[in-house]
Enzyme design. Structure first.
Site, PDB file in Angstrom:
ATOM      1  N   THR B 189     -28.755 -12.694  11.444  1.00  0.00           N
ATOM      2  CA  THR B 189     -29.867 -12.972  12.343  1.00  0.00           C
ATOM      3  C   THR B 189     -29.964 -14.461  12.598  1.00  0.00           C
ATOM      4  O   THR B 189     -29.856 -15.260  11.681  1.00  0.00           O
ATOM      5  CB  THR B 189     -31.199 -12.488  11.723  1.00  0.00           C
ATOM      6  N   ASN B 401     -19.484  -7.866   2.782  1.00  0.00           N
ATOM      7  CA  ASN B 401     -20.074  -6.846   3.656  1.00  0.00           C
ATOM      8  C   ASN B 401     -19.740  -5.428   3.237  1.00  0.00           C
ATOM      9  O   ASN B 401     -20.345  -4.481   3.718  1.00  0.00           O
ATOM     10  CB  ASN B 401     -19.648  -7.102   5.098  1.00  0.00           C
ATOM     11  N   SER B 406     -22.927  -4.185  -5.555  1.00  0.00           N
ATOM     12  CA  SER B 406     -22.935  -5.369  -6.419  1.00  0.00           C
ATOM     13  C   SER B 406     -23.992  -6.379  -5.969  1.00  0.00           C
ATOM     14  O   SER B 406     -24.225  -7.378  -6.610  1.00  0.00           O
ATOM     15  CB  SER B 406     -21.557  -6.049  -6.389  1.00  0.00           C
TER      16      SER B 406
END
Lengths: 408, 408
Positions: B189, B401, B406
């Site tokens: 973003t 990604n 994790s």
């Protein structure tokens, strides 16, 4: 429709063979196909404006409406970005093969896949054609050899043959394809060749192919890239002697459907074989406002790097699916959106009417642990549906496509 | 134009602060900005049709032409895909902040970035606002705190301030931005906030912003994805007391250029800071037939996974650059195409007039070993130029990604 064990040589009157002539180190790199009776031919060609020489050559032949007698393909050299020299070499290749089989060069279709920007080794190719042409044969094994001659880094050859009944005659449709490797400095080239002994008009043959390609090859993506060499051809020699199909009757629908089935298998095989892919993804967008909206939405999901990495990470990341749809430019109403993830292990809903649904993380992981994953985006905007197929984005993809020196 | 050490609080009359209120575990997650004199406001908002609640809210305020008194941003929760509840929560957030500073809720701009599909923790946010407003201040440090409040996985805060002279008055323009992290389940973003004490009409403020965004944020790509939350705002309170800029005169050009410089720095910072990126790529397409062609071609290169992986692998893979241009849909004549790779280490030509040039592999590797790489595609179709910025596609990108568990 009956599926038979076969390929490019299954229809009546088609011979083929393949051999290693020395473009590649060891694997087969030449593929030849001929038809006893000149065949009408339809084709779909890459929309990339950088186009390999064979694309320009074959498109001209298909446009001319001339019947063809042969198809020659070399693998290992893409003959793309090679300028006028590439065009000359491509023409020479057609000429040499034509001479060997007693045809005119304009009756020979050509294909190439491999490294971009390399001059074609014409001495090797000329000699190779002369040595190989004598092995042309109708048998199954020769079809296999021919299929081996067109692959590059494909892990397996892609072949299929089916039979349908047209007015009491048995029609055979066979084919071979290659896809796979994004190798230096090329991208995943799709070469798709189909032969049939059907008797049909050129217009309807093209129509059946266009339909089929739009629903199959045009809906798959390994890396969203279009190759300079992509091409799908269909040759029909009419030797089954059926009454010619010259209208969109039931027989045409039968043939169209059979062609679609073969192209769909090849398209899925290409994704499964995609270098560095560890998971297969089918995306279905349903109840879209238009066919085009459905297509654009489905492709935006299979092409999205964040969706692809999430798939690799077995992460039920519906947020990325929604955001990729929203960014696609296609219309849908997000407030009526349902998102499902499916696999053999089951189905789970992630979003309902545009709102997130709390779900069992462990169950989601179990579903995503499968190799074949289906993502369904259910809209309520209309009655149109589209499917797209893709794969995950893995370490292996980065290694293969980044680590050039280790491969050259 | 003079660059000064500063940020969002540098222009006259702007206070700011930031704090940790408990949306995130430890890092700052609330950012507040106010202006002593109500400011006119311009904005650019994500084109993703799935839009966070603050996008709808702010766009309405900007369209209304109302002056604004404050800007509140939360990080850690994107308040996207949260339906009507999200809209209510966003409005409540504005209302609480407005009450604290004696404003109307419709005079408050809002922002959010973080995880999609999570309900906003309104109790935490309401308390957080009340505890934080008392720290609002004009000083440099408060500006920094405010910049920290809007970042998510950014490795560094993005701030800049410049001064220009307008009719004898010193005008200050300051700003802060965030970009970076493609974290579960959000995408990168971009939130970009700029304040200025310039006196200018709303129409020209919007015009300057539109120009700037088109040349900067719209030309960067980490993963080709558009966020549901992207937004760029400019607030101008006129407190520098210059004669109002109401025409596209020299002063307007000065301001437009200053705004562009700040947005360009933020855009490049966002790429440099992009999670999992190890190399920075600038692509320049020159001599294109139209501005749009140049833009589309430049973006097709920075977005192409095969170019991105080649960059990561330090592979001078011009073939992929050419093919990605050819597949972009934009016009160019491939037979007049020149391709250069550049870095601090030097420049090398890979393709000339559409034909490959043999080059020194070692020299190419040396050039590509740098962190900042420039790819130039020189056409001869016209006089239009565009630049785009992106990064490589690395193992790290896939890890970040893909490996969700994790991180959660």
């Amino acid at each position: 429709m009956k599926i038979i064990d076969g390929g490019i040589t299954s229809p009546i009157g088609f011979k083929a063979t393949g051999s290693h002539i020395g473009i590649k180190r060891v694997k087969k790199d030449l593929s030849l196909v001929t038809t006893d009776k000149p065949a009408i031919c339809s084709g779909c060609f890459t929309q990339n404006i950088v186009r390999a020489s064979h694309i320009l050559w074959d498109e001209a032949i298909v446009k001319s409406g001339k019947r063809v007698k042969g198809l020659i393909t070399v693998s290992g050299n893409a003959n793309a970005c090679t300028g006028e020299q590439g065009d000359k070499d491509n023409e020479k290749m057609a000429e040499v093969f034509a001479k060997e089989i007693g045809a005119d060069k304009n009756e020979i279709l050509t294909g190439a896949t491999g490294i971009i920007g390399l001059k074609m080794p014409m001495d090797i190719i000329e000699k190779g054609i002369k040595d190989t042409v004598k092995n042309l044969s109708y048998d199954r094994e020769s079809g296999k050899k021919s299929a081996m001659g067109i692959i590059t880094t494909d892990k397996f050859i892609k072949e299929m043959a089916v039979q349908i009944d047209v007015g009491g005659k048995t029609i055979t449709i066979g084919g071979m394809a290659k896809g796979s490797g994004m190798i230096h400095p090329n991208m995943a080239t799709v070469l798709s060749y189909i032969t049939t002994d059907l008797n049909i008009t050129k217009e309807l043959l093209q129509k059946a192919l266009d339909y089929s390609i739009g629903e199959t090859y045009n809906m798959i993506s390994v890396d969203g890239a279009t190759s300079t060499n992509d091409m799908a051809l269909v040759l029909a020699n009419g030797m089954a002697d059926n009454k010619i199909i010259d209208s969109e009757n039931e027989d045409f629908q039968k043939f169209k459907n059979a062609l679609y089935k073969i192209h769909l298998k090849f398209a899925k095989d290409i994704i499964h074989d995609g270098e560095g892919s560890s998971k297969f993804m089918e995306v279905a967008v349903v109840n879209a406002k238009s066919k085009e909206d459905a297509r654009v939405l489905a492709k935006s999901i299979v092409n999205n790097n964040l969706v692809k990495t999430a798939l690799y990470g077995e992460d039920a990341n519906w947020g990325r699916v929604v955001a990729s749809m929203g960014g696609s430019g296609a219309y849908f109403n997000p407030r009526n959106l349902n998102i499902f993830f499916e696999s053999q292990k089951g189905c789970i809903i992630m979003m309902q009417n545009g709102k997130p649904i709390s779900f069992d993380e462990n169950y989601a992981s179990e579903i995503l642990s499968e190799g074949d994953i289906k993502i369904v985006a259910e809209l309520s905007d209309g009655e149109y549906t589209a499917k797209a197929w893709g794969c995950d984005l893995s370490y292996e993809y980065v290694r293969i496509n980044g680590d050039y020196r280790s491969r050259s």
